[in-house]
Write a protein that holds these residues in place. Structure first.
Motif: not given
Length: 92
Positions: A15, A17-19, A22, A54, A58, A68, A70-71
């Motif tokens: 979470e 990482y994604w935040d 983004k 990020a 990662k 992980v 990919r988003i």
């Protein structure tokens, strides 16, 4: 030796990482429309900082052998935020 981590911590780190990822994209996109050069530079700098954050998360996930996915950052959300930014600019 790789120490195992709990599922809860895995989810939190993913979470994080994604935040960060983004946020990096968001600042970069907002900078594209910015006319104020000082603010544009600040947004670009924020984007770079978030990108480094990020990368940190990662690398941590890679070291822990955590996959992980990919988003996909929703373009519609970015477009909406850019439109809101423009609207706020018109009213200031």
């Amino acid at each position: 030796m790789i120490m195992p981590i709990s599922e809860e911590i895995k989810r939190k780190v993913i979470e994080f990482y994604w935040d960060e990822l983004k946020d990096s994209v968001l600042y970069e996109e907002l900078a594209k429309d910015e006319k104020d050069e000082d603010l544009k530079r600040a947004l670009i700098e924020l984007s770079k900082i978030e990108s480094k954050h990020a990368s940190f998360w990662k690398e941590y996930l890679i070291r822990k052998s955590i996959e992980v996915l990919r988003i996909k950052i929703k373009r519609s959300k970015i477009i909406l935020l850019r439109l809101l930014r423009r609207d706020l600019e018109l009213h200031s």
